[in-house]
Motif scaffolding. Structure first.
Motif, PDB file in Angstrom:
ATOM      1  N   ALA A 210      33.079  39.357  42.763  1.00 21.87           N
ATOM      2  CA  ALA A 210      33.271  40.107  44.006  1.00 21.87           C
ATOM      3  C   ALA A 210      33.589  39.212  45.196  1.00 21.87           C
ATOM      4  O   ALA A 210      34.339  39.608  46.074  1.00 21.87           O
ATOM      5  N   ALA A 211      33.048  37.974  45.213  1.00 27.30           N
ATOM      6  CA  ALA A 211      33.300  37.092  46.359  1.00 27.30           C
ATOM      7  C   ALA A 211      34.692  36.475  46.291  1.00 27.30           C
ATOM      8  O   ALA A 211      35.291  36.191  47.313  1.00 27.30           O
ATOM      9  N   VAL A 212      35.219  36.251  45.073  1.00 20.97           N
ATOM     10  CA  VAL A 212      36.527  35.613  44.958  1.00 20.97           C
ATOM     11  C   VAL A 212      37.668  36.627  44.993  1.00 20.97           C
ATOM     12  O   VAL A 212      38.810  36.284  45.259  1.00 20.97           O
ATOM     13  N   LEU A 233      38.156  33.165  35.964  1.00 16.40           N
ATOM     14  CA  LEU A 233      37.860  33.895  34.729  1.00 16.40           C
ATOM     15  C   LEU A 233      37.399  35.339  34.962  1.00 16.40           C
ATOM     16  O   LEU A 233      37.911  36.254  34.306  1.00 16.40           O
ATOM     17  N   PRO A 234      36.424  35.571  35.894  1.00 17.21           N
ATOM     18  CA  PRO A 234      36.004  36.974  36.072  1.00 17.21           C
ATOM     19  C   PRO A 234      37.167  37.879  36.448  1.00 17.21           C
ATOM     20  O   PRO A 234      37.279  39.000  35.935  1.00 17.21           O
ATOM     21  N   LEU A 235      38.048  37.393  37.317  1.00 14.41           N
ATOM     22  CA  LEU A 235      39.176  38.235  37.719  1.00 14.41           C
ATOM     23  C   LEU A 235      40.215  38.327  36.607  1.00 14.41           C
ATOM     24  O   LEU A 235      40.918  39.342  36.488  1.00 14.41           O
ATOM     25  N   ALA A 236      40.340  37.272  35.793  1.00 19.25           N
ATOM     26  CA  ALA A 236      41.242  37.346  34.638  1.00 19.25           C
ATOM     27  C   ALA A 236      40.795  38.480  33.721  1.00 19.25           C
ATOM     28  O   ALA A 236      41.622  39.218  33.168  1.00 19.25           O
ATOM     29  N   ILE A 237      39.481  38.643  33.588  1.00 24.69           N
ATOM     30  CA  ILE A 237      38.960  39.742  32.765  1.00 24.69           C
ATOM     31  C   ILE A 237      39.234  41.071  33.462  1.00 24.69           C
ATOM     32  O   ILE A 237      39.791  41.999  32.873  1.00 24.69           O
TER      33      ILE A 237
END
Lengths: 284, 301
Positions: A210-212, A233-237
């Motif tokens: 959420a922060a990125v 990685l979290p946003l890639a997912i």
């Protein structure tokens, strides 16, 4: 007489079931991520950047997100360390003489502990608009550093607190200044504990989406300087999972496996280190 | 002492003090920034209309937050309703029934659960919980749904807050003297009766603190919930309806917020609500834990 023993037995089984269900849920989470993601995890997946756009291109892998995430979390953790370690030392060396001050600082940090990362992200984004900044690795690093700071300080603080006051007193008695005591005695004595706290903060940094989301942006490329946007990685997912193309979704599931493995390794390392710390701690 | 080391000493002190001050100033800045940024929203909207209105049409300048506030409150409360009994029973089991080794084995499991990133919980929700709700749970009640519902959000959220609540509950239960259970059992009570009538009474404020802490964690959780809850800006009428909590609202709309007037003020206001509510819950949690510690020391009857 009989009823209370029956109640005892029934409750015991319910409790066993509750405890077991928590263990099973963890197993289920890891298993489902691995079963879905492992088949798409190949050398190409982790060694190539996406080709033809991360959302539509069928070819390529998630190297952009792996490197981006490592840059981001390492940068944020370093920045947080530069501010966090001295702040935690301050609470334990200077503020420690005034009980109220240390308690107030801890109380304040505890309040901040749960502030959701989306609030940091939204705030940072509005600041960036104000300053005319574009999404970049640097903006992400600063935002995530601010977000993990309270967590890191409180974790280091707990470790420093566990040092017996006798040790600092002995150091003062030998003529050491408070700064010398802080860095040469306290930090040295608690090094594995501090590393554990830093590792856990790194884990928070690499897992946060959420922060990125607002600050770091997303790109197919590996950033070469801090003012470029970076994939994580979290946003890639998150982004690739909503794609209509199955090959792209496979990339999301592969990224989930990579992220989960990184977190598991960090968690095991932290556990091992804190065991080591317990063993070599000087007790009075 | 040599003058050089005196300077170094002073510099190190300034560094520590400066860091501490910085850490304390940032949240004040955040609060100030959020308030300043969200004030344009109130220029021609009444605060009552904003908080209680359910009409969300940013293009026409109408910002009713009720669907989002309701979404957040419902999903948080449902998650707590699922997580609290599970955590309580597990904490009692681990501290009063199980062998010491079981508790030691449970600690890494709790740590790993707490460390799994939000987005991975979201993937798990899509892989397991959403199909479970749409194929099994909803048909049991004669409802047909896509599975992206309030219930799915609550289930995922419940699992996410379990490690945080459980950790505090175990600490609280462990800090209660063994003698209390022993004397109660010596009077003929079973172990469960002792837990129910003696231990729970003693531990109540500590347990309340754990639940409130979970509440504050759950309220701000973003990505995982966003991925499974459906995101339809309407007050949900049943657990099988989609919902749209506040964090999802911010996360989903940051891209377009610049093009519509006052939209960014509305989103900053959503962030401000989250910030204030989480601080308040954290404050409440600290209050309960302080009460509990006072009770332990015997200064509070």
């Amino acid at each position: 007489m009989k009823t209370k023993e029956a109640e005892e037995r029934v409750m015991l089984w319910i409790m066993r079931f509750a405890a077991l269900s928590i263990v099973l849920v963890l197993g289920l989470i890891i298993l489902s991520i691995l079963i879905r993601g492992l088949p798409s995890l190949s050398w190409d997946m982790i060694s190539q950047i996406p080709k033809g756009g991360f959302y539509y291109g069928k070819e390529g892998g998630i190297l952009n997100a792996i490197i981006g995430s490592l840059y981001l979390s390492a940068g944020a953790t370093l920045l947080a360390m530069i501010i966090g370690i001295p702040a935690a030392l301050y609470i334990n060396v200077y503020a420690a003489r005034h009980d109220r001050m240390a308690a107030a600082a801890r109380f304040f940090l505890d309040l901040l502990w749960g502030v959701p990362s989306i609030v940091y992200g939204a705030f940072a984004f509005s600041m960036m608009i104000l300053l005319g900044m574009r999404t970049s690795l640097l903006a992400g690093i600063v935002t995530v550093a601010l977000f993990i700071l309270p967590i890191m300080i409180r974790a280091i603080d707990e470790v420093l607190r566990s040092v017996s006051p006798g040790l600092s007193e002995a150091s003062y008695a030998l003529g050491a200044t408070r700064t010398q005591t802080a860095f040469r005695v306290l930090v040295k004595q608690t090094m594995p504990g501090i590393i554990t706290a830093i590792l856990l903060s790194f884990g928070r940094a690499i897992g946060d989406a959420a922060a990125v989301l607002f600050t770091t942006g997303y790109t197919d490329h590996i950033p070469t300087s801090p003012d470029q946007p970076a994939a994580t990685l979290p946003l890639a997912i998150f982004f690739q999972l909503s794609s209509p193309i199955p090959e792209v979704r496979d990339r999301a599931f592969a990224a989930a496996v990579v992220l989960t493995l990184i977190i598991l390794i960090i968690s095991l390392l932290a556990r091992w280190l804190s065991h080591k710390y317990e063993k070599r701690r000087i007790k009075f | 002492m040599r003058p050089f080391s005196k300077i170094r000493d002073k510099a190190a002190w300034l560094w520590m003090l400066g860091s501490m001050v910085l850490v304390l100033i940032v949240p004040v800045l955040i609060a100030y920034g959020l308030i300043a940024k969200s004030t344009p929203l109130f220029q021609d909207n009444l605060i009552v209309d904003i908080l209680m209105g359910s009409d969300w049409k940013p293009v026409r300048g109408s910002f009713g937050f009720l669907p989002f506030i309701a979404g957040s409150v419902y999903v948080t409360l449902m998650a707590l309703l699922i997580a609290t009994p599970l955590c309580l029973l597990t904490a009692i089991y681990l501290t009063h029934y199980a062998r010491k080794r079981t508790l030691r084995l449970m600690h890494p499991i709790i740590d790993i659960l707490a460390g799994i990133p939000s987005v991975v919980y979201g993937v798990w929700g899509i892989l397991v919980i959403v199909p479970l709700v749409s194929d099994t749970i909803a048909p049991m009640f004669g409802v047909s749904t896509s599975g992206y519902t309030l219930l799915s959000g609550a289930l995922v959220l419940a699992v996410m807050i379990i490690p945080f609540i459980l950790n505090i509950m175990i600490e609280v239960m462990r800090s209660i003297p063994e003698e209390l259970t022993e004397s109660s059992m010596a009077l003929g009570a079973t172990r469960w009766q002792s837990v129910k009538k003696v231990i729970m009474r003693k531990a109540a404020p500590g347990l309340a603190s754990a639940v409130v802490f979970g509440l504050s964690r759950a309220f701000g959780e973003t990505i995982a919930v966003l991925m499974v809850i459906g995101n339809v800006p309407k007050v949900p009428a049943s657990v099988f309806d989609p919902a749209y909590p506040l964090p999802s609202l911010i996360a989903n709309n940051y891209g377009e917020m610049l093009s519509i007037p006052r939209y960014d003020a509305a989103l900053m206001f959503a962030a401000l609500i989250l910030f204030v509510i989480v601080l308040l819950f954290n404050l409440a949690s600290r209050f309960f834990i302080t009460r509990y510690e006072m009770k332990q020391k015997g200064t509070l009857k």
